[in-house]
Write a protein that holds these residues in place. Sequence first.
Motif, PDB file in Angstrom:
ATOM      1  N   GLU A 120       0.835  -1.201   0.000  1.00  0.00           N
ATOM      2  CA  GLU A 120       0.000   0.000   0.000  1.00  0.00           C
ATOM      3  C   GLU A 120       0.874   1.257   0.000  1.00  0.00           C
ATOM      4  O   GLU A 120       0.649   2.210  -0.755  1.00  0.00           O
ATOM      5  CB  GLU A 120      -0.878  -0.012   1.254  1.00  0.00           C
ATOM      6  CG  GLU A 120      -2.217   0.684   1.075  1.00  0.00           C
ATOM      7  CD  GLU A 120      -3.031   0.576   2.360  1.00  0.00           C
ATOM      8  OE1 GLU A 120      -3.269   1.612   3.005  1.00  0.00           O
ATOM      9  OE2 GLU A 120      -3.356  -0.580   2.736  1.00  0.00           O
ATOM     10  N   LEU A 121       1.904   1.224   0.848  1.00  0.00           N
ATOM     11  CA  LEU A 121       2.820   2.359   0.921  1.00  0.00           C
ATOM     12  C   LEU A 121       3.549   2.538  -0.404  1.00  0.00           C
ATOM     13  O   LEU A 121       3.761   3.665  -0.869  1.00  0.00           O
ATOM     14  CB  LEU A 121       3.831   2.153   2.052  1.00  0.00           C
ATOM     15  CG  LEU A 121       3.304   2.216   3.486  1.00  0.00           C
ATOM     16  CD1 LEU A 121       4.442   2.047   4.477  1.00  0.00           C
ATOM     17  CD2 LEU A 121       2.598   3.558   3.749  1.00  0.00           C
ATOM     18  N   LYS A 162       1.424   4.293  -2.965  1.00  0.00           N
ATOM     19  CA  LYS A 162       1.340   5.718  -2.652  1.00  0.00           C
ATOM     20  C   LYS A 162       2.635   6.432  -3.052  1.00  0.00           C
ATOM     21  O   LYS A 162       2.629   7.499  -3.654  1.00  0.00           O
ATOM     22  CB  LYS A 162       1.134   5.881  -1.140  1.00  0.00           C
ATOM     23  CG  LYS A 162      -0.168   6.597  -0.794  1.00  0.00           C
ATOM     24  CD  LYS A 162      -0.232   6.841   0.686  1.00  0.00           C
ATOM     25  CE  LYS A 162      -1.634   6.520   1.188  1.00  0.00           C
ATOM     26  NZ  LYS A 162      -1.774   6.722   2.628  1.00  0.00           N
ATOM     27  N   TYR A 163       3.735   5.783  -2.707  1.00  0.00           N
ATOM     28  CA  TYR A 163       5.047   6.373  -2.951  1.00  0.00           C
ATOM     29  C   TYR A 163       5.291   6.546  -4.442  1.00  0.00           C
ATOM     30  O   TYR A 163       5.756   7.598  -4.898  1.00  0.00           O
ATOM     31  CB  TYR A 163       6.123   5.467  -2.328  1.00  0.00           C
ATOM     32  CG  TYR A 163       7.534   5.944  -2.532  1.00  0.00           C
ATOM     33  CD1 TYR A 163       8.032   7.028  -1.799  1.00  0.00           C
ATOM     34  CD2 TYR A 163       8.378   5.308  -3.447  1.00  0.00           C
ATOM     35  CE1 TYR A 163       9.332   7.468  -1.983  1.00  0.00           C
ATOM     36  CE2 TYR A 163       9.676   5.745  -3.626  1.00  0.00           C
ATOM     37  CZ  TYR A 163      10.156   6.810  -2.901  1.00  0.00           C
ATOM     38  OH  TYR A 163      11.442   7.248  -3.073  1.00  0.00           O
ATOM     39  N   LEU A 174       6.112   9.880   0.676  1.00  0.00           N
ATOM     40  CA  LEU A 174       5.063   9.402   1.583  1.00  0.00           C
ATOM     41  C   LEU A 174       4.632  10.532   2.498  1.00  0.00           C
ATOM     42  O   LEU A 174       5.470  11.327   2.926  1.00  0.00           O
ATOM     43  CB  LEU A 174       5.603   8.263   2.446  1.00  0.00           C
ATOM     44  CG  LEU A 174       5.835   6.911   1.787  1.00  0.00           C
ATOM     45  CD1 LEU A 174       6.492   5.960   2.774  1.00  0.00           C
ATOM     46  CD2 LEU A 174       4.538   6.325   1.254  1.00  0.00           C
ATOM     47  N   ASP A 188       2.322   8.440   7.388  1.00  0.00           N
ATOM     48  CA  ASP A 188       2.559   7.112   6.815  1.00  0.00           C
ATOM     49  C   ASP A 188       4.023   6.717   6.959  1.00  0.00           C
ATOM     50  O   ASP A 188       4.357   5.572   7.242  1.00  0.00           O
ATOM     51  CB  ASP A 188       2.182   7.096   5.328  1.00  0.00           C
ATOM     52  CG  ASP A 188       0.675   7.025   5.129  1.00  0.00           C
ATOM     53  OD1 ASP A 188      -0.005   6.590   6.092  1.00  0.00           O
ATOM     54  OD2 ASP A 188       0.206   7.405   4.045  1.00  0.00           O
ATOM     55  N   ARG A 226       4.797   5.791  10.634  1.00  0.00           N
ATOM     56  CA  ARG A 226       4.195   4.500  10.963  1.00  0.00           C
ATOM     57  C   ARG A 226       4.903   3.365  10.219  1.00  0.00           C
ATOM     58  O   ARG A 226       5.252   2.343  10.792  1.00  0.00           O
ATOM     59  CB  ARG A 226       2.703   4.519  10.616  1.00  0.00           C
ATOM     60  CG  ARG A 226       1.909   3.560  11.453  1.00  0.00           C
ATOM     61  CD  ARG A 226       0.382   3.711  11.324  1.00  0.00           C
ATOM     62  NE  ARG A 226      -0.114   4.963  10.809  1.00  0.00           N
ATOM     63  CZ  ARG A 226      -0.553   5.154   9.563  1.00  0.00           C
ATOM     64  NH1 ARG A 226      -0.527   4.173   8.684  1.00  0.00           N
ATOM     65  NH2 ARG A 226      -1.018   6.325   9.182  1.00  0.00           N
ATOM     66  N   GLY A 227       5.145   3.597   8.943  1.00  0.00           N
ATOM     67  CA  GLY A 227       5.811   2.589   8.119  1.00  0.00           C
ATOM     68  C   GLY A 227       7.218   2.302   8.607  1.00  0.00           C
ATOM     69  O   GLY A 227       7.679   1.159   8.595  1.00  0.00           O
TER      70      GLY A 227
END
Length: 647
Positions: free
Chosen positions: A177-178, A181-182, A188, A192, A195-196
């Motif tokens: 998911e990240l 987005k990236y 990011l 995110d 947290r990531g």
Amino acid sequence: MKGYSSDQIRNVVLLGHGGSGKTTIVESSLAKTGAVSRMGRVEDGNTISDYEKTEIDKGYSIAATVVPVEYGKNKINFIDAPGFFDFAGEVAGAVRAAEAAVVVVDASAGVQVGTEKAWDICRKFSLPRLFLINKTDKENVDVAQVMADLKAKFGASVASLDDRDELMEAVAGTDEELLDKYLEEGELPEADFVRGLAAGIAAGDVVLVYKACATKQEGITEFLDAIVKYVPAPTERAPYPARDASGSEITVAPDPAGPLAAFIFKTISDPQSGKISFIKVVSGKVTKGVEVYNVNAEKPEKLGAISFMRGKTQSEAPEVATGDIFAAAKLQFAHTGDTLTDKSKTVKFPPVEFPEPTLITAIVPRAKGEEEKIGNGLTKLRDEDPSFEVEHNAETGQILLKGQGEIQIGVITTKLKERFKVEVDLVEPKVPYRETIRGTADVQGKHKKQTGGAGQYGDVHIRFSPSAEEFEFSEELFGGSVPKQYVPAVEKGLKESVQKGPLSGSKVVNIKAVLYDGSYHDVDSSEMAFKVAAALAFRKGMEEARPILLEPVQHVEILVPDEYMGDVMGDMNKRRGKILGMEPQAGGGQKLVAEAPLAELFKYAINLRSMTQARGSFTMRFERYEEVPANIAQKIIANYKSGQESD
Ligand SMILES: Nc1nc2c(ncn2[C@@H]2O[C@H](COP(=O)(O)OP(=O)(O)OP(=O)(O)O)[C@@H](O)[C@H]2O)c(=O)[nH]1
Ligand SMILES: [Mg+2]
């Protein structure tokens, strides 16, 4: 020391090449947080962590030591592990108590074998990890280069917080998911990212790099902050693999409200206070005086004196929370690796996997008759360090000490002297050769002494032949040529004789003796005389039945990185070894399977280490006995004969 709640605790093992500065970092952390007013130095033998006499004398860590550092509202339990490979057993126990590892790298040396080994251990135990580049004060240090080397060796997910772009890419790579987005946005969102990052570190997918100068206490605050921030609290970690009372695989979640489950990851036998067990509370809590159940020993036991220890200093621990580490004194049944639980809810954690000892030496007391003292001392020392073994070899009469390397064996002998007052020498182990016969013989053994007073008379005819059994005896006597009452004496004479063969004084095996004839004398025959006659027959029979020498052959498995393969194989040939096969390993390198005579392997641990820059390792076990090649047998026999003459 006050009690801390589970969320405030961090358990961190310090790993890394010998001398990279682990002990000094712990000392520096204590000084920075005000726990000690003046920072000790390893050179001065006054650090909190290396407090044991042998450590002070030698100037390096020998045992894993627990050193809690109180920092703000947190407590970081550092477990300072030794870097020398000989003490790999200490690391095996230490990693089991930690939620994360700090791999310390000497900035002036860069990535070393010990760095690689530490990394492999972290991967094996799925430990989240940080790198700490230490000794940044040294001359000609290029931190950027070390950083690049770490990346090259351990992957792109190794990054420092300063390289925000790279780190973001690494974080994005840990989660689909990240990543989407990236790729879409080119970066990011901060929330995110944070947290990531934490998730990536906890999973061991992202590895942050910090730098410090332990001696000058530089970078220590950032380092401690990182531990508090990124190392999972013991209640946030993954559940522990275990087995339930029926032996089924289960997991035990770290639950402060759950029943007690704990395990012993380290034991020391302190010359003053006796045995101390270091215990990690996996679940539930521990209070003073509580009765626990030792699942391995199957015994209940009361936790009398419990404490938090910082190096050698104990402070009372009224209560120990889930995830914390404490020390219990004088537990009767406890050994490293044991599980302690609530009696009504037993589980069992896997034992500590100690590396197999591969360096074999024989140990003898300097003063006669002190074998028992050695035995007692070694038993106590093995409580502390189960990575060595002791074996009394009945065939050679030697006490064998099997360890990880020369340094460990040296430490053991030093401790025997200082703690148990017994001085020892290390000598070459004797090979437990054996002898057997290839042919048959039909011989007479006659013992007759009839001059002077009471005479002696025994006379036997015996056939010798090879046997599948170790020793066989039977009689095929006719008409009382040897009276029945003397037959046991003949057998006894032979059984004693096989203990010491004629070629090398070793045990004779796979031999069959048939007593089929003989004669006796009414007055002079005796059990003794027939025993002697049997021994004479044995000696003659061995000579005539083509005796040969046998030696133990070991099955050997060697893990070798590819670049050393040629050398290791060539060396195996020189040791009269036979290569049986090669298996490529998942993490790179090969497993070489071979057989070689034990006589050539006593020091292989040392030789393999130097051949492979300590990157190779091996295990071995007894496979079978095989005939010693003639040219070598001749030498052994000649040696034995000349030794006997000089006796
Ligand atoms: N110049 C410099 N020397 C350091 C630094 N940190 C540690 N040392 C020195 O490096 C040597 C080894 O340090 P230790 O702390 O014993 O290293 P270690 O990693 O615990 O070593 P082992 O216990 O053998 O694994 C000692 O002489 C320390 O004084 C540092 O930041 N700078
Ligand atoms: Mg150390």
